[in-house]
Design a protein around this motif. Sequence first.
Motif, short mmCIF file in Angstrom:
data_model
loop_
_atom_site.label_atom_id
_atom_site.label_comp_id
_atom_site.label_asym_id
_atom_site.label_seq_id
_atom_site.Cartn_x
_atom_site.Cartn_y
_atom_site.Cartn_z
N ASN A 37 -5.93 -3.81 -5.55
CA ASN A 37 -6.75 -4.66 -6.41
C ASN A 37 -6.33 -4.52 -7.86
OD1 ASN A 37 -8.48 -5.33 -4.16
ND2 ASN A 37 -9.34 -3.26 -4.35
N GLY A 40 -10.27 -0.51 -9.93
CA GLY A 40 -10.68 0.48 -8.94
C GLY A 40 -10.03 1.82 -9.22
N THR A 41 -9.80 2.60 -8.19
CA THR A 41 -9.16 3.91 -8.34
C THR A 41 -7.64 3.75 -8.30
OG1 THR A 41 -11.02 4.97 -7.21
CG2 THR A 41 -8.96 6.23 -7.38
N TYR A 54 -4.44 -0.45 -7.50
CA TYR A 54 -5.79 0.09 -7.52
C TYR A 54 -6.49 -0.21 -6.20
CZ TYR A 54 -4.80 0.36 -12.49
OH TYR A 54 -4.22 0.64 -13.70
N THR A 56 -10.34 0.17 -3.84
CA THR A 56 -11.78 0.41 -3.87
C THR A 56 -12.22 1.39 -2.80
OG1 THR A 56 -12.11 -1.54 -2.48
CG2 THR A 56 -12.28 -1.85 -4.87
#
Length: 420
Positions: A37, A40-41, A54, A56
């Motif tokens: 994405n 997110g992380t 990224y 989630t």
Amino acid sequence: MNENKIQIPEGWEKVDLRSILKYEQPYKYSVTSTNYNKSGTPVLTAGKSFILGYTTEKKGIYNNLPVIIFDDFTTDSKFVNFPFKVKSSAMKFLKEKQNGKISLKLLFEIIYQLKLSSIGGDHKRRWISDFSKRKILLPKSTKEQQKIAEILSKVDKAIEQTESLITKYQGIKTGLMQDLLTKGIDENGNIRSEETHEFKDSELGRIPKEWDCLTINDIAERLRSGVTPRGGSNVYQKEGVMLIRSQNIYPYGFKNNDVAFISEEINNRMKGSELKTFDVLLNITGASIGRSTFIPIGFPNSNVNQHVCSIRLKKSSLEMAIYLSSYLNSIYGQNQIMQNNAGSNREGINYTQIREIKLPYFNNENELLHFYKLINKSTVRIQTEQTKLQKLQKIKTALMQDLLSGKKRVSTLLTKAQTV
């Protein structure tokens, strides 16, 4: 330098890295989803790409921070102080053994410099077999450590901002190049479109009706590469005739921090490849194949080795030199170069392949002039930021030399950092 002979500054000490850092293997090597994405992380990997994207996903997030990411394969270790996930077993974590006693940011800077100067070793065990045994100089005062780290962080931030600007301007230039090389500019200075102008089919695809599709052979007077002088690097000098090699050639111009020089006598034996103003240079072998630039006005007397091809134009001018080198660096020129190199066991292209490279030709001096002005303005903007980046990197290097030796204390370093 013999570590035992290093003078220890007052208030500093010499310590083993393994006595203050602990080594950990990441507990999570992969993420289940490959659909990254925009937020997110962060998902981290080894090498220069570092952040793959990224996710989630909530599982497998590494939160025990801050940490030094020790990359086995490159010198690109990272200092991380945000949650992340891991997708590379080549990454190792280094954490301080006594929380709050050591500035991990400062240790990262020291380790990074050690990695830059490191040679050899089994890359899969570089921390255990090499770096953990290294002794470093470190201020006993945590406050002094933190102050030094703050100074270096300030320079790092300036470097990061400059790199971001370079990336931004390069993106703008790429978009501009795409318009100029596929649509061009009409007599009113506007980008053409098929809604407002006539286009035609060509070997390059759809191009404006006014243009021709030519090859480098149509516009070049000659192609020539040089040789490596007999004796190789043993005959290089600190001054003389510049010998341009592939590592000196970049799309934004020349990188001269690793330039070689040859004598007038050797250059006289290589007269056939001696360069003139507005010659276009193209790397023709090795990993840097396809990089191109040109010889500007006032450039020192120079020659090339066998890894670089000089293209002398029939109608030699600054505008044509910028046009051809820009085209070769564009996606359109690069695609043709890579297609010619495809399937080869060795990265390289020959004269015949270079001569056959197709390019659009404007047939209009005013349009060529417009191309030159727009691209040159964009290039100068990038070069300005490149120069600033090099200056910042030199400042960082000087600060690190002061830091690692301890010969200048925090008050002096703070004064130097104010120049950034």
